[in-house]
Design an enzyme around this catalytic site. Structure first.
Site, PDB file in Angstrom:
ATOM      1  CD  GLU A  76      -2.862  -1.232   2.477  1.00 34.23           C
ATOM      2  OE1 GLU A  76      -2.973  -0.166   3.204  1.00 34.23           O
ATOM      3  OE2 GLU A  76      -3.898  -2.121   2.484  1.00 34.23           O
ATOM      4  NE  ARG A 100      -2.851   2.384   4.362  1.00 38.46           N
ATOM      5  CZ  ARG A 100      -2.979   2.153   5.825  1.00 38.46           C
ATOM      6  NH1 ARG A 100      -2.415   2.499   6.786  1.00 38.46           N
ATOM      7  NH2 ARG A 100      -3.875   1.129   5.994  1.00 38.46           N
ATOM      8  CB  THR A 109      -0.666   0.200   8.759  1.00 34.94           C
ATOM      9  OG1 THR A 109      -1.561   1.117   8.952  1.00 34.94           O
ATOM     10  CG2 THR A 109      -0.976  -1.370   9.120  1.00 34.94           C
ATOM     11  CB  ALA A 141      -9.623   1.824  17.005  1.00 31.07           C
ATOM     12  CD  GLU A 142     -10.655  -1.608  14.012  1.00 32.97           C
ATOM     13  OE1 GLU A 142     -11.643  -0.535  13.582  1.00 32.97           O
ATOM     14  OE2 GLU A 142      -9.545  -1.296  13.842  1.00 32.97           O
ATOM     15  CB  THR A 196      -5.677   4.339  16.409  1.00 32.73           C
ATOM     16  OG1 THR A 196      -6.783   3.708  15.667  1.00 32.73           O
ATOM     17  CG2 THR A 196      -5.741   3.558  17.864  1.00 32.73           C
ATOM     18  CG  ASP A 239     -14.663   1.363  11.139  1.00 35.63           C
ATOM     19  OD1 ASP A 239     -13.689   2.011  11.723  1.00 35.63           O
ATOM     20  OD2 ASP A 239     -14.210   0.448  10.277  1.00 35.63           O
ATOM     21  CD1 TRP A 292      -6.804   1.132   2.650  1.00 38.94           C
ATOM     22  CD2 TRP A 292      -5.171   2.123   1.561  1.00 38.94           C
ATOM     23  NE1 TRP A 292      -6.375   0.090   1.530  1.00 38.94           N
ATOM     24  CE2 TRP A 292      -5.240   0.897   1.087  1.00 38.94           C
ATOM     25  CE3 TRP A 292      -4.186   2.952   0.820  1.00 38.94           C
ATOM     26  CZ2 TRP A 292      -4.816   0.250  -0.133  1.00 38.94           C
ATOM     27  CZ3 TRP A 292      -3.436   2.253  -0.139  1.00 38.94           C
ATOM     28  CH2 TRP A 292      -3.739   1.111  -0.475  1.00 38.94           C
ATOM     29  CB  CYS A 303      -6.896 -13.777   9.523  1.00 45.29           C
ATOM     30  SG  CYS A 303      -5.848 -12.817  10.355  1.00 45.29           S
TER      31      CYS A 303
END
Length: 711
Positions: A89, A141, A185, A202-203, A259, A324, A413, A636
């Site tokens: 990314e 990123r 990230t 935050a999750e 976050t 979210d 993002w 996942c």
């Protein structure tokens, strides 16, 4: 006289001086001057030093050798295969002839910008077990560059300074508590003599903050928390005391969230640092703040003094955030003429679906209009209060009521870009709805339970039907992405380019009248910046969702993108990505006019599906396995056993995996590959029920692929 004319005049003058100083031409012959018009001067060497190219992060390049008329000659100049097969990314940087790009697991590659030759490589040796602490793949990123140093933030929460010349580690500091579920990230940002970085998690029950570190020493200069902590411990600042008044209950026990996992931008003229703040922890606002409240600074843009980290102002896009709907999406600084008056503005298209133009001097809202469908949750933004006007059913979470945008947002993002010559913003948008279901207990909200603590039961996470009454007629289809050209002054859509799938790559705008982006299946695309017409497209053999960048060296303009299927969509949103069959080939692709490089054929990554063992448990056990799978595994391995894209599709698990199931799930046999032990959360009986559910799904898939008497 333009720059090229000056160069030509200088060249002619030099020839004249040589003729005067050298031998005279033969009698009867006139001296000749070579024609320079037949050899056009290429663009000057042009770097890409900052994350978004310019200070305002507009992602606009003044290079125009590649333009509407020449783009059809754009071909691959070189490629470089990265060393991993997870999501990519990053936006590369180009400084002094070197391309700096980050890949998954926060690895850094320094490549020759002309040839792609590897100059040096840095592996920060991230513990693969940290994969369980994050939400959306082990992506990165991008890096930051300043004064001969390259800075990278690692997935396990470190900030590392490297020598730009040889990759030597200059310092390495831990920015987070490794015992909590923090990951990083995002790309660091250069702010004066400091490097600023946020974090994610935050999750999974953490409290957000951003930190600034000295470039030379790595010493922390300041830290700003984005949500308040336990009042009994005292507040770190007046801003936290103010924010605490907008929360109720024992919010700190849940983590709080907020976050700042991606967007930041520094305004040197106003000496302000703007940060985008994320969602609540848990998502469900009724649990973290039971008596209501705006819950500052969730889903906000916050302006800070970059010298001290002190609060200056904020604007909250989604008060009482519960879907979210982060405000961590790309922030662009620009100057716009509003009602005849020049205004210094911030522009953001956050997840909630409204495009915001905000006065960056004081946070005053100038305008806000929906850039995607938002009618399921808000009708408009009230210009007097700056608050979205929610619909009657906006906060009905019964597993049936549809929220649009869903938690993926109208824009996620992938960065947008801005062409100041045309006055248009190019937004990668999504039209992806979702349903939320409030559980009967706090199980899904408590941190440390081996699952996301969203406060919602994710089991019904399927693609819902959306009522026609809330669909904007401008949107051709749901469940797909679009590149939208947006006029930020008129606050309206100018054109839209539909994608094949619910994803769009980040965008790059250039003075050549082009907008580049990936994400259209496996293709890199260039469209006309004014009309949206597709002018050029090349197969990248994988998904290219990161934003492209461009640079010039040796008189040639290059276009670069880092590509590789993965990220949140592949790892946890497989209901949307089901059936794509896109391989991950992590690589850097660099194009130029007249390039001659060719990619090798795509290798066959698909494993054969052998006939699985029969399910040996009753329906109740399989159903229990399904529940446990969606609690602990789906993030996942994919919702509803549809495969996670970059993580193994368990339906293809062979006999060796099934015979070692307990050792893998409970014993942590594959921890070094990111599959941690779940013995703290599951019993042997639980683990076996999950295996039976996997066998159930494997048999269904096998029969679908092999129709006949056995099916």
């Amino acid at each position: 006289m333009n720059k090229n004319s000056k160069l030509i005049s200088g060249f002619v003058a030099c020839l004249a001086l040589v003729a005067c100083d050298g031998a005279a031409p033969p009698q009867g012959e006139e001296p000749t001057v070579p024609s320079v018009s037949s050899a056009p001067v290429g663009p000057p060497d042009t770097e890409w030093v900052l994350h978004g190219n310019d200070v305002g992060e507009q992602r606009f390049s003044t290079l125009d050798q590649i333009n509407r008329d020449t783009v059809d000659q754009l071909e691959l100049a070189w490629s470089f295969n990265l060393y991993t097969r997870r999501g990519v990314e990053a936006t590369p940087l180009m400084v002094d002839g070197t391309l700096y790009v980050t890949g998954s697991w926060s690895m850094v590659y320094a490549l020759d910008a002309r040839s792609g030759e590897l100059k040096w490589f840095h592996d920060p040796q991230v513990d693969r077990a940290f994969l369980a602490k994050g939400c959306c793949d082990a992506v990165n990123r991008g890096a930051a560059y300043a004064d001969g140093r390259v800075f990278v933030a690692t997935y396990d929460g470190r900030l590392v300074a490297l020598d730009a010349g040889n990759g030597e580690v200059l310092w390495d500091v831990q920015t987070t508590d490794r015992n909590q579920s923090y990951t990083i990230t995002g790309a660091p940002r250069v702010v004066k003599d400091r490097i600023v970085i946020g974090n994610g998690g935050a999750e999974l029950g953490v409290r957000g903050y951003v930190s600034a570190y000295d470039q030379k020493t790595g010493e922390m200069a300041w830290r700003f928390h984005t949500v308040p902590g336990n009042p009994a411990d005292g507040f770190e600042s007046d801003a936290m005391a103010m924010a605490a008044k907008t929360w109720t209950g024992d919010w700190w026990k849940w983590g709080g969230g907020g976050t700042a996992w991606d967007s930041m931008v520094f305004d040197p003229e106003l000496n302000l640092l703007y940060i985008g703040v994320g969602n609540g922890s848990p998502w469900n606002a009724k649990l973290r703040s039971p008596e209501g409240g705006d819950n500052l600074f969730l889903a906000s843009i916050v302006a800070l003094n970059p010298d001290t980290g002190e609060y200056v102002w904020h604007y909250q896009t989604t008060p009482g955030e519960t879907w979210d709907y982060t405000a961590t999406q790309h922030i662009i600084m620009a100057e716009l003429e509003i009602d005849g008056t020049p205004r210094k503005v911030l522009m953001q298209a956050p997840k909630n679906g409204f495009f915001y133009v905000i006065d960056r001097t004081d946070g005053t809202l100038i305008s806000a209009e929906p850039y995607v469908n938002v009618m399921t949750w808000a009708s408009h933004v009230d210009m007097e209060t700056g608050r979205p006007v929610e619909t009657e059913n906006a906060r009905v979470f019964d597993g049936k009521n549809v929220s649009l945008p869903g938690n993926a947002g109208g824009h996620n993002w992938p960065p947008m870009s801005y062409n100041p010559e045309l006055g248009l913003v190019y937004i990668p948008t999504l039209e992806l709805p979702m349903v939320y279901l409030e559980p009967d207990s706090d199980l899904y909200a408590e941190p440390g339970r081996g699952m996301w603590n969203t406060g919602f039961d994710r089991a019904p996470n399927i693609l819902p039907e959306v009522p026609d009454t809330v669909i904007n007629a401008e949107v051709e289809e749901l469940y797909k992405g679009q590149v939208v050209a947006w006029d930020p002054v008129a606050q309206k859509r100018v054109w839209a380019e539909p994608m094949e799938r619910p994803t769009v790559g980040g965008t790059l705008a250039t003075a050549g009248g082009l907008v580049f982006h990936g994400g259209k299946d496996t293709y890199m695309t260039a469209v006309d910046a004014e009309s949206g017409d597709v002018l050029w497209s090349r197969d990248t053999q994988t998904s290219a969702w990161a934003a492209p960048m461009t640079y010039a060296i040796g008189g040639e303009q290059y276009l670069a993108i880092a590509a590789g299927f993965g990220g949140g969509l592949a790892s946890e949103a497989s209901a949307a990505a089901h059936g794509w069959e896109i391989p991950n080939i992590s690589r850097v692709l660099v194009y130029k006019l007249g390039g001659t490089h060719e990619l090798p054929a795509v290798p066959d990554y698909q494993r054969p599906l052998v006939k699985p063992d029969a399910v040996s448990a009753n329906d109740a056990v399989v159903e229990q396995g399904k529940v446990l799978f969606h609690r602990h595994c789906a993030m996942c391995h994919g919702d509803s056993l549809r495969g996670g894209g970059v993580t193994p599709d368990l339906r293809y698990a062979n006999e060796a995996v099934h015979s070692s199931w307990q050792e893998i799930v409970l014993g942590g046999a594959l921890e070094k590959r990111g599959m941690i032990s779940f013995s703290e959360f599951l019993s042997e009986t639980d683990a076996e029920s999950v295996r039976q559910y996997v066998l159930y799904g494997a048999n269904r898939l096998y029969n679908d692929l092999n129709p006949g008497p056995q099916g």
